[in-house]
Design an enzyme around this catalytic site. Structure first.
Site, mmCIF file in Angstrom:
data_model
loop_
_atom_site.group_PDB
_atom_site.id
_atom_site.type_symbol
_atom_site.label_atom_id
_atom_site.label_comp_id
_atom_site.label_asym_id
_atom_site.label_seq_id
_atom_site.Cartn_x
_atom_site.Cartn_y
_atom_site.Cartn_z
ATOM 1 N N GLY A 25 0.807 -1.213 0.000
ATOM 2 C CA GLY A 25 0.000 0.000 0.000
ATOM 3 C C GLY A 25 0.835 1.256 0.000
ATOM 4 O O GLY A 25 2.016 1.236 -0.363
ATOM 5 N N HIS A 31 4.502 1.740 -8.049
ATOM 6 C CA HIS A 31 3.482 0.684 -8.058
ATOM 7 C C HIS A 31 2.625 0.784 -9.326
ATOM 8 O O HIS A 31 2.278 -0.226 -9.935
ATOM 9 C CB HIS A 31 2.559 0.812 -6.837
ATOM 10 N N SER A 180 7.584 4.313 -0.458
ATOM 11 C CA SER A 180 6.494 4.745 0.426
ATOM 12 C C SER A 180 7.055 5.473 1.644
ATOM 13 O O SER A 180 6.395 6.320 2.242
ATOM 14 C CB SER A 180 5.681 3.531 0.870
#
Ligand code: PAF
Length: 291
Positions: A25, A31, A180
């Site tokens: 995530g 991504h 991230s």
């Protein structure tokens, strides 16, 4: 786009030739580049979103890991993901798992030394994703070059029949590799020392330098001078992830460093003729909120 939280639900939603993008995530353009790499040649693109506790050696790091499910679902939908598999920890690990997948030699150096057990956790969850979802292909970023080597070896050793698709590192306009964890960067100048060092070393390889010690020294010294606390700069075989003394085969020059409270990694893939894959660059700031 369908959002499911079980392997059974995911398999029921998957149709035809499938491609998997495994993520934890907090999505960024790296991504989304993995989704794009699979989109055109897949009937169904599945994205897993799961912050895998097995791969964190520090509970504080796991607790701090950025999470943004609502935003991730919007981005995944807009990028053309068909199925999001986002299981809670209890669904992924109903009992503390007694089984570990260990891709021994490939996990031994670099991140293996500085994050003991990390790759066993990665390999175990990736094996679960491959076994539970049975995708035809799966995309991984070159940003995590050692992880890519681990996953390729695990897919081959365990005969998963999954084709691993490699996606070049995506960088911000100034060279910072997307991660991230970038949302926590406080000293951007120091963070940029990693890519700057790698690019200077790649320039040197293009000019004919082949010695690992020299290439590592250029990368490490540049990053240190910028203010990063370098843990290692290592030239490694792209397939085995073992250090090599000279650039005489396809390799990656990897660097890991602490910048303030966070730890960053980056690499460039180098060919024996001195050419390099330095990744791709965004025109503007990252959707993560870069500079
Ligand atoms: O690269 C990551 O985000 C993770 O290591 C992965 C491959 C999704 C496994 O948890």
């Amino acid at each position: 786009m369908i959002v499911v939280d079980s392997f059974t639900g995911a398999r029921q939603a998957m149709v035809g030739r499938s491609g998997l993008v495994p993520t934890m995530g907090s999505l960024h353009e790296g991504h989304l580049a993995c989704v794009a790499a699979l989109r055109s040649d897949s009937d169904c693109v599945v994205m897993s979103i799961f912050v895998n506790p097995l791969q964190f050696d520090d509970p504080g790091d796991l607790a701090r890991y950025p999470r943004s499910m609502e935003r991730d679902l919007e981005l995944a939908g807009a990028a053309g993901v068909d199925v999001v598999f986002a299981p809670p920890v209890e669904a992924m690990y109903p009992e503390p798992p007694l089984t570990r997948v260990v891709v021994s030699a490939v996990s031994a150096e670099m991140e293996g030394v500085h994050r003991p057990g990390h790759f066993d956790g990665v390999a175990t969850v990736v094996a679960k994703l491959f076994a539970g979802l049975r995708p035809d292909r799966a995309a991984f970023g070159r940003k995590d070059a050692q992880q890519l080597a681990v996953v390729k070896r695990l897919a081959a050793d365990l005969s998963f029949g999954v084709q691993i698709v490699e996606v070049p590192t995506v960088r911000e306009h100034d060279g910072l590799a997307l991660s991230s964890r970038n949302v926590f960067i406080e000293d951007r100048k120091a963070a940029l020392g990693l890519s700057r060092g790698l690019f200077l070393a790649a320039d040197s390889a293009r000019a004919g330098e082949r010695s690992a010690i020299t290439l590592e020294e250029i990368a490490g010294r540049t990053a240190s001078k910028a203010g990063a606390m370098v843990e290692y700069a290592t030239l490694a075989d792209v397939r085995t992830a073992r250090r090599i003394p000279a650039l005489d085969r396809t390799a990656f020059l990897a660097i890991a460093a602490r910048v303030g409270s966070i730890r960053l990694i980056d690499n460039v893939v180098l060919e024996p003729d001195g050419t390099a894959d330095r990744g791709t660059r965004l025109d503007g700031p990252s959707i993560l909120g870069g500079s």
